[in-house]
Design a protein around this motif. Structure first.
Motif, PDB file in Angstrom:
ATOM      1  N   ALA A  62       7.170  13.882 -33.343  1.00 40.67           N
ATOM      2  CA  ALA A  62       6.320  12.764 -32.973  1.00 40.67           C
ATOM      3  C   ALA A  62       4.910  13.262 -32.829  1.00 40.67           C
ATOM      4  O   ALA A  62       4.680  14.392 -32.460  1.00 40.67           O
ATOM      5  N   ASP A  63       3.966  12.393 -33.119  1.00 39.19           N
ATOM      6  CA  ASP A  63       2.574  12.782 -32.973  1.00 39.19           C
ATOM      7  C   ASP A  63       2.147  12.716 -31.523  1.00 39.19           C
ATOM      8  O   ASP A  63       1.158  13.277 -31.137  1.00 39.19           O
ATOM      9  N   PRO A 139      -5.554  10.213 -34.838  1.00 38.68           N
ATOM     10  CA  PRO A 139      -5.316  10.080 -36.286  1.00 38.68           C
ATOM     11  C   PRO A 139      -5.055  11.436 -36.916  1.00 38.68           C
ATOM     12  O   PRO A 139      -5.570  12.454 -36.464  1.00 38.68           O
ATOM     13  N   ASP A 140      -4.249  11.438 -37.954  1.00 36.62           N
ATOM     14  CA  ASP A 140      -3.932  12.685 -38.654  1.00 36.62           C
ATOM     15  C   ASP A 140      -4.987  12.952 -39.716  1.00 36.62           C
ATOM     16  O   ASP A 140      -5.161  12.147 -40.634  1.00 36.62           O
ATOM     17  N   LEU A 184      -1.853  19.703 -31.534  1.00 41.54           N
ATOM     18  CA  LEU A 184      -2.841  20.752 -31.721  1.00 41.54           C
ATOM     19  C   LEU A 184      -3.104  21.014 -33.199  1.00 41.54           C
ATOM     20  O   LEU A 184      -4.234  21.297 -33.602  1.00 41.54           O
ATOM     21  N   ARG A 185      -2.065  20.910 -34.013  1.00 37.45           N
ATOM     22  CA  ARG A 185      -2.235  21.136 -35.457  1.00 37.45           C
ATOM     23  C   ARG A 185      -3.311  20.244 -36.045  1.00 37.45           C
ATOM     24  O   ARG A 185      -4.120  20.661 -36.887  1.00 37.45           O
ATOM     25  N   LYS A 186      -3.375  19.001 -35.591  1.00 38.70           N
ATOM     26  CA  LYS A 186      -4.371  18.057 -36.115  1.00 38.70           C
ATOM     27  C   LYS A 186      -5.791  18.556 -35.876  1.00 38.70           C
ATOM     28  O   LYS A 186      -6.699  18.267 -36.667  1.00 38.70           O
ATOM     29  N   GLU A 187      -6.006  19.255 -34.771  1.00 35.98           N
ATOM     30  CA  GLU A 187      -7.334  19.791 -34.464  1.00 35.98           C
ATOM     31  C   GLU A 187      -7.562  21.125 -35.155  1.00 35.98           C
ATOM     32  O   GLU A 187      -8.647  21.408 -35.655  1.00 35.98           O
ATOM     33  N   PHE A 188      -6.552  21.945 -35.188  1.00 35.05           N
ATOM     34  CA  PHE A 188      -6.646  23.279 -35.759  1.00 35.05           C
ATOM     35  C   PHE A 188      -7.069  23.237 -37.229  1.00 35.05           C
ATOM     36  O   PHE A 188      -7.960  23.977 -37.662  1.00 35.05           O
ATOM     37  N   ALA A 378      -6.616  14.772 -24.105  1.00 32.32           N
ATOM     38  CA  ALA A 378      -7.893  14.981 -24.793  1.00 32.32           C
ATOM     39  C   ALA A 378      -8.283  16.447 -24.870  1.00 32.32           C
ATOM     40  O   ALA A 378      -9.042  16.849 -25.766  1.00 32.32           O
ATOM     41  N   HIS A 379      -7.773  17.270 -23.977  1.00 27.70           N
ATOM     42  CA  HIS A 379      -8.125  18.695 -24.001  1.00 27.70           C
ATOM     43  C   HIS A 379      -7.625  19.387 -25.264  1.00 27.70           C
ATOM     44  O   HIS A 379      -8.197  20.385 -25.694  1.00 27.70           O
ATOM     45  N   LEU A 380      -6.581  18.848 -25.871  1.00 25.94           N
ATOM     46  CA  LEU A 380      -6.124  19.400 -27.146  1.00 25.94           C
ATOM     47  C   LEU A 380      -7.205  19.268 -28.210  1.00 25.94           C
ATOM     48  O   LEU A 380      -7.289  20.074 -29.134  1.00 25.94           O
ATOM     49  N   GLY A 381      -8.040  18.236 -28.075  1.00 31.65           N
ATOM     50  CA  GLY A 381      -9.112  18.016 -29.039  1.00 31.65           C
ATOM     51  C   GLY A 381     -10.195  19.072 -29.012  1.00 31.65           C
ATOM     52  O   GLY A 381     -11.020  19.149 -29.926  1.00 31.65           O
TER      53      GLY A 381
END
Length: 402
Positions: A62-63, A139-140, A184-188, A378-381
């Motif tokens: 899940a996202d 969003p991905d 986290l992958r989405k930001e990485f 939001a910290h993941l961003g």
């Protein structure tokens, strides 16, 4: 002779009582259910979890990050270190944020005390955020130069560039992230240039991470399995980890603590804690932390301040019940360096508002407002900027390509 149907006498009113009693008994809920309902109705509402985050490591994925709930700490601890209270956490995944009266539970059953797990919040419903983006379901952006998740590691999943990202001698850079791997992958992938990412999700409490990595061979086997996977994909027979980084969000710090205490922890060059470091209290009234629990992080912060490593910490303003918040642990570490955060006012990613910061050498702390689930997620961003501003220039990772 009477007809059979006429042979029966009409039922008297007293004869109906057993039938009515049986009907009432079948319709009424069991006493246990009534008691539970009554307790639930009379009990005060639990504080809303601070943020759900980590998508499960196993499919389906899940996202949306998941919430963390209290997990008992069953891993071995130093003799001078009493088990800490753990509150749970989670909403978007802290249990990651959620909270419970962990301290009370610990007093009732000392043998099953809990470790601080994630952040929990006592605040009102989520506010509308800048940009109208839910930080727990961002969003991905796609995968950039990276391929899809692979199950090659002994624990968790990994992504690496389709091509490149490895030196001629087989060296590659690696970040292992605990809790919230898909978010986290989405930001990485937005800013990473070729480093390998391994994501590990083991549950919604810090205890699961602490237990899983309490034995040193677990992390050593993980590194070996990653090197074999990279060697197989790139054709480099002697692929090896060149630069190593650890990152965590919410409850994932439990694994990081264990690894930093182990011999392999000396290989860590970069540490990223995204609203992700808690501790128990020796004295909750006086807000005295159980320092033994965060000693590995203090030692790493000293290394980073001296320029020997890199460390980034962020914290929200979430106040969990019964154990120290990420703001308290961050401030404590800064004080150990004889420093003091300075005020700041800056709008950051995903609706975060920075209120303080501290920088010394390669040790950086960022403090934010926010005490609800989205604020925690939001910290993941922040990971995209951490990679772009700090880790990419530091590591000079070989470029990845599609």
């Amino acid at each position: 002779m009477r007809h059979p149907l006429q042979a029966r006498r009409p039922l008297g009113r007293w004869a109906l009582l057993p039938l009515l009693a049986a009907t009432w008994w079948l319709a009424a809920p069991p006493a246990a259910a009534q008691d539970a309902a009554a307790q639930q109705a009379s009990a005060p509402p639990e504080p809303p979890p601070a943020a759900q985050a980590a998508p499960p490591a196993s499919p389906p994925q899940a996202d949306q990050p998941q919430a963390e709930s209290p997990q008992p700490d069953e891993s071995p601890q130093p003799a001078d270190r009493a088990p800490a209270t753990d509150a749970a956490a989670a909403g978007v995944s802290p249990s990651t944020a959620g909270g419970a009266a962990a301290g009370d539970r610990a007093e009732r059953s000392p043998a099953r005390r809990e470790r601080p797990g994630a952040t929990s919040s006592r605040s009102a419903p989520s506010k509308k955020r800048r940009g109208d983006i839910n930080p727990c379901m961002t969003p991905d952006p796609g995968w950039g130069v990276y391929d899809r998740w692979s199950r090659a590691p002994s624990i968790g999943q990994m992504i690496m560039p389709h091509r490149g990202g490895v030196t001629k001698r087989g060296g590659f850079d690696l970040i292992i992230h605990f809790h919230g791997h898909e978010a986290l992958r989405k930001e990485f992938v937005k800013t990473a240039e070729g480093a390998v990412l391994v994501g590990i999700d083991l549950g919604i409490g810090s205890g699961a991470y602490t237990s899983a990595f309490s034995a040193p061979y677990v992390f050593e086997n993980l590194l070996d399995s990653i090197e074999r996977a990279v060697a197989k994909k790139t054709g480099k027979k002697k692929a090896y980890v060149r630069k190593l980084g650890l990152s965590s969000w919410s409850a994932g710090y439990g694994a990081v603590e264990q690894i930093l205490r182990q011999p392999a922890g000396k290989r860590v060059d970069a540490l990223v804690l995204l609203d992700s470091l808690h501790a128990g209290y020796v004295d909750e009234q006086q807000r005295k932390l159980k320092v033994a629990q965060i000693e590995p992080f203090i030692a790493f912060a000293r290394r980073a301040a001296a320029g020997e490593a890199f460390m980034f910490m962020s914290h929200s303003s979430i106040l969990p019940p019964g154990y120290a918040s990420t703001a308290e642990t961050a401030d404590f570490i800064v004080k150990q360096l004889r420093g003091k955060p300075r005020g700041s006012s800056r709008r950051d990613v995903l609706g975060l508002d920075m209120i303080q910061r501290f920088d010394r050498g390669d040790f950086h702390v960022r403090g934010y407002t926010g005490d609800d689930k989205p604020d925690h997620c939001a910290h993941l961003g922040l990971m995209a900027d951490v990679m772009r501003v700090h880790i990419n220039p530091r590591w000079k990772t070989p470029k990845g390509r599609r």
